[in-house]
Design a protein around this motif. Structure first.
Motif, PDB file in Angstrom:
ATOM      1  N   ALA A 159      -0.209 -12.451   7.351  1.00  0.00           N
ATOM      2  CA  ALA A 159      -1.068 -12.540   6.168  1.00  0.00           C
ATOM      3  C   ALA A 159      -2.479 -12.039   6.474  1.00  0.00           C
ATOM      4  O   ALA A 159      -3.100 -11.369   5.645  1.00  0.00           O
ATOM      5  CB  ALA A 159      -1.106 -13.979   5.663  1.00  0.00           C
ATOM      6  N   ALA A 160      -2.988 -12.350   7.664  1.00  0.00           N
ATOM      7  CA  ALA A 160      -4.320 -11.879   8.031  1.00  0.00           C
ATOM      8  C   ALA A 160      -4.353 -10.357   8.144  1.00  0.00           C
ATOM      9  O   ALA A 160      -5.334  -9.713   7.744  1.00  0.00           O
ATOM     10  CB  ALA A 160      -4.742 -12.516   9.349  1.00  0.00           C
ATOM     11  N   ALA A 161      -3.281  -9.760   8.681  1.00  0.00           N
ATOM     12  CA  ALA A 161      -3.229  -8.300   8.795  1.00  0.00           C
ATOM     13  C   ALA A 161      -3.021  -7.635   7.444  1.00  0.00           C
ATOM     14  O   ALA A 161      -3.496  -6.525   7.198  1.00  0.00           O
ATOM     15  CB  ALA A 161      -2.107  -7.899   9.754  1.00  0.00           C
ATOM     16  N   ALA A 162      -2.294  -8.312   6.535  1.00  0.00           N
ATOM     17  CA  ALA A 162      -1.998  -7.726   5.230  1.00  0.00           C
ATOM     18  C   ALA A 162      -3.099  -7.951   4.213  1.00  0.00           C
ATOM     19  O   ALA A 162      -3.139  -7.267   3.185  1.00  0.00           O
ATOM     20  CB  ALA A 162      -0.687  -8.313   4.693  1.00  0.00           C
ATOM     21  N   THR A 167      -6.053  -5.321  -1.466  1.00  0.00           N
ATOM     22  CA  THR A 167      -7.043  -4.754  -2.386  1.00  0.00           C
ATOM     23  C   THR A 167      -7.135  -3.236  -2.262  1.00  0.00           C
ATOM     24  O   THR A 167      -8.070  -2.633  -2.798  1.00  0.00           O
ATOM     25  CB  THR A 167      -8.424  -5.378  -2.107  1.00  0.00           C
ATOM     26  OG1 THR A 167      -8.793  -5.166  -0.739  1.00  0.00           O
ATOM     27  CG2 THR A 167      -8.398  -6.879  -2.388  1.00  0.00           C
ATOM     28  N   ALA A 168      -6.182  -2.646  -1.529  1.00  0.00           N
ATOM     29  CA  ALA A 168      -6.201  -1.190  -1.370  1.00  0.00           C
ATOM     30  C   ALA A 168      -5.839  -0.507  -2.682  1.00  0.00           C
ATOM     31  O   ALA A 168      -5.229  -1.088  -3.581  1.00  0.00           O
ATOM     32  CB  ALA A 168      -5.231  -0.777  -0.265  1.00  0.00           C
ATOM     33  N   PHE A 170      -3.650   1.879  -3.377  1.00  0.00           N
ATOM     34  CA  PHE A 170      -2.231   2.065  -3.707  1.00  0.00           C
ATOM     35  C   PHE A 170      -1.599   0.761  -4.193  1.00  0.00           C
ATOM     36  O   PHE A 170      -0.650   0.789  -4.975  1.00  0.00           O
ATOM     37  CB  PHE A 170      -1.473   2.630  -2.500  1.00  0.00           C
ATOM     38  CG  PHE A 170      -1.548   1.796  -1.252  1.00  0.00           C
ATOM     39  CD1 PHE A 170      -0.649   0.778  -1.014  1.00  0.00           C
ATOM     40  CD2 PHE A 170      -2.527   2.047  -0.298  1.00  0.00           C
ATOM     41  CE1 PHE A 170      -0.705   0.022   0.131  1.00  0.00           C
ATOM     42  CE2 PHE A 170      -2.609   1.291   0.849  1.00  0.00           C
ATOM     43  CZ  PHE A 170      -1.690   0.276   1.073  1.00  0.00           C
ATOM     44  N   VAL A 171      -2.097  -0.385  -3.730  1.00  0.00           N
ATOM     45  CA  VAL A 171      -1.589  -1.663  -4.228  1.00  0.00           C
ATOM     46  C   VAL A 171      -2.065  -1.902  -5.658  1.00  0.00           C
ATOM     47  O   VAL A 171      -1.294  -2.351  -6.517  1.00  0.00           O
ATOM     48  CB  VAL A 171      -2.027  -2.814  -3.303  1.00  0.00           C
ATOM     49  CG1 VAL A 171      -1.662  -4.168  -3.910  1.00  0.00           C
ATOM     50  CG2 VAL A 171      -1.384  -2.664  -1.927  1.00  0.00           C
ATOM     51  N   GLU A 172      -3.319  -1.605  -5.927  1.00  0.00           N
ATOM     52  CA  GLU A 172      -3.845  -1.759  -7.275  1.00  0.00           C
ATOM     53  C   GLU A 172      -3.115  -0.832  -8.253  1.00  0.00           C
ATOM     54  O   GLU A 172      -2.855  -1.195  -9.397  1.00  0.00           O
ATOM     55  CB  GLU A 172      -5.341  -1.484  -7.281  1.00  0.00           C
ATOM     56  CG  GLU A 172      -6.159  -2.521  -6.520  1.00  0.00           C
ATOM     57  CD  GLU A 172      -7.643  -2.224  -6.558  1.00  0.00           C
ATOM     58  OE1 GLU A 172      -8.012  -1.114  -7.012  1.00  0.00           O
ATOM     59  OE2 GLU A 172      -8.423  -3.087  -6.122  1.00  0.00           O
ATOM     60  N   ALA A 173      -2.777   0.368  -7.773  1.00  0.00           N
ATOM     61  CA  ALA A 173      -2.023   1.289  -8.624  1.00  0.00           C
ATOM     62  C   ALA A 173      -0.633   0.736  -8.934  1.00  0.00           C
ATOM     63  O   ALA A 173      -0.139   0.843 -10.062  1.00  0.00           O
ATOM     64  CB  ALA A 173      -1.907   2.647  -7.944  1.00  0.00           C
ATOM     65  N   ALA A 174      -0.003   0.119  -7.930  1.00  0.00           N
ATOM     66  CA  ALA A 174       1.318  -0.470  -8.159  1.00  0.00           C
ATOM     67  C   ALA A 174       1.234  -1.642  -9.130  1.00  0.00           C
ATOM     68  O   ALA A 174       2.113  -1.820  -9.977  1.00  0.00           O
ATOM     69  CB  ALA A 174       1.917  -0.926  -6.827  1.00  0.00           C
ATOM     70  N   LEU A 175       0.176  -2.438  -9.010  1.00  0.00           N
ATOM     71  CA  LEU A 175      -0.012  -3.536  -9.954  1.00  0.00           C
ATOM     72  C   LEU A 175      -0.216  -3.013 -11.376  1.00  0.00           C
ATOM     73  O   LEU A 175       0.300  -3.583 -12.341  1.00  0.00           O
ATOM     74  CB  LEU A 175      -1.207  -4.386  -9.520  1.00  0.00           C
ATOM     75  CG  LEU A 175      -1.013  -5.250  -8.267  1.00  0.00           C
ATOM     76  CD1 LEU A 175      -2.344  -5.869  -7.836  1.00  0.00           C
ATOM     77  CD2 LEU A 175       0.014  -6.337  -8.531  1.00  0.00           C
ATOM     78  N   ALA A 176      -0.970  -1.908 -11.500  1.00  0.00           N
ATOM     79  CA  ALA A 176      -1.215  -1.327 -12.817  1.00  0.00           C
ATOM     80  C   ALA A 176       0.067  -0.778 -13.432  1.00  0.00           C
ATOM     81  O   ALA A 176       0.226  -0.778 -14.664  1.00  0.00           O
ATOM     82  CB  ALA A 176      -2.262  -0.218 -12.702  1.00  0.00           C
ATOM     83  N   ARG A 177       1.003  -0.336 -12.577  1.00  0.00           N
ATOM     84  CA  ARG A 177       2.281   0.157 -13.085  1.00  0.00           C
ATOM     85  C   ARG A 177       3.201  -0.980 -13.499  1.00  0.00           C
ATOM     86  O   ARG A 177       4.262  -0.731 -14.067  1.00  0.00           O
ATOM     87  CB  ARG A 177       2.986   1.004 -12.019  1.00  0.00           C
ATOM     88  CG  ARG A 177       2.286   2.299 -11.655  1.00  0.00           C
ATOM     89  CD  ARG A 177       3.232   3.240 -10.911  1.00  0.00           C
ATOM     90  NE  ARG A 177       3.835   2.589  -9.758  1.00  0.00           N
ATOM     91  CZ  ARG A 177       3.342   2.646  -8.511  1.00  0.00           C
ATOM     92  NH1 ARG A 177       2.200   3.297  -8.299  1.00  0.00           N
ATOM     93  NH2 ARG A 177       3.950   2.043  -7.511  1.00  0.00           N
TER      94      ARG A 177
END
Length: 280
Positions: A159-162, A167-168, A170-177
């Motif tokens: 969890a600390a590494a992830a 908040t990167a 590509f993650v925000e883009a996946a959430l938006a999709r």
């Protein structure tokens, strides 16, 4: 002004890393396949008790005159298999839960609290509690204890590494999709943690080797006349002055097994060092 990174910090080439893996891989294979090449069975006396090396016993005899070398070659199979099982289960559980925890704050806080409690619990106490709650569990009780005690801490590491990846872009883009949490955790975050996961696997394996060995030394798990490295250390401690190899051989085997797997995982881990030039 740009400056290239010093060559001393560069990782070895693939060929050098592959060459360096030959010896550790051979030692690991010997630990798993030792019974096939053992010269004697594990329960047949071939010499006098605590006899010195020689006369058909390369490492001498143990407290009952059994061949130390044969018992060492037999004693690593179950220990290695148990440690591998603990490392695989712990690492997989930590990878899945850790990646999801950074996307779900409530789960993340629960993981953090459980890890704090698990770290405070001594491994020996946890093993004894699970062994008492599972009469007759033997080696499986020790493996279960190692997994239960290891997962919370491993999850916290993942969890600390992830956390920075949550908040990167590509993650925000996946959430938006509108992608699901499971999809984002497994397809977007987890592939970027290969180095962390491999390193964690190596550390969990080493920890499992020591936990299982400690339990075996206390006779929580394997019982005589089973051939087990930690059990051999306990059984032959009284004759260490007569035949030191009866104690030194299994002790060195435990240390070599832990170091070997750790070296293998470090060699296989992807290079995450900065390769870009520094700017001034």
């Amino acid at each position: 002004m740009t400056a290239a990174a010093p060559s001393a910090t560069r990782r070895p080439s693939r060929r050098a890393r592959a060459t360096a893996l030959v010896v550790p891989a051979g030692l690991l294979l010997l630990a798993l396949a030792g019974p096939i090449v053992a010269p004697h069975t594990i329960d047949t006396p071939v010499t006098a008790p605590f006899a010195a090396p020689g006369n058909g016993a390369s490492l001498g005899g143990d407290q009952l005159g059994r061949d130390v070398l044969s018992r060492v070659l037999h004693g690593g199979t179950l220990l290695t298999a148990g440690a591998l099982l603990v490392a695989v289960v712990t690492t997989l559980a930590a990878a899945l839960i850790g990646c999801v925890a950074v996307l779900r704050p409530l789960l993340g806080r629960a993981v953090e609290r459980s890890a704090d409690i698990a770290i405070l619990l001594p491994p020996l106490l946890g093993i004894m509690l699970i062994a008492l709650a599972w009469p007759g569990g033997g080696r499986w009780a020790v493996i279960a204890a190692a997994v239960v005690l290891g997962v919370p801490y491993a999850v916290r590491v993942v969890a600390a590494a992830a956390s920075p990846l949550a908040t990167a872009g590509f993650v925000e883009a996946a959430l938006a999709r509108g992608e699901s949490t499971t999809y984002i955790a497994l397809r977007e975050i987890l592939p970027n943690l290969r180095s962390t996961i491999l390193t964690l696997f190596g550390l969990r394996f080493v920890e499992a080797v020591y936990v299982i060995s400690m339990a075996g030394f206390l006779q929580i798990g394997p019982q005589p006349p089973a051939s087990d490295w930690s059990l051999m250390v306990r059984e032959n401690a009284s004759g260490i002055l007569l035949n030191p190899w009866a104690v030194l051989a299994p002790s060195l085997a435990i240390a070599l097994l832990a170091v070997t797997v750790n070296l293998v995982t470090l060699s296989l881990a992807p290079d995450t060092t900065a390769k870009a030039v520094t700017r001034a």
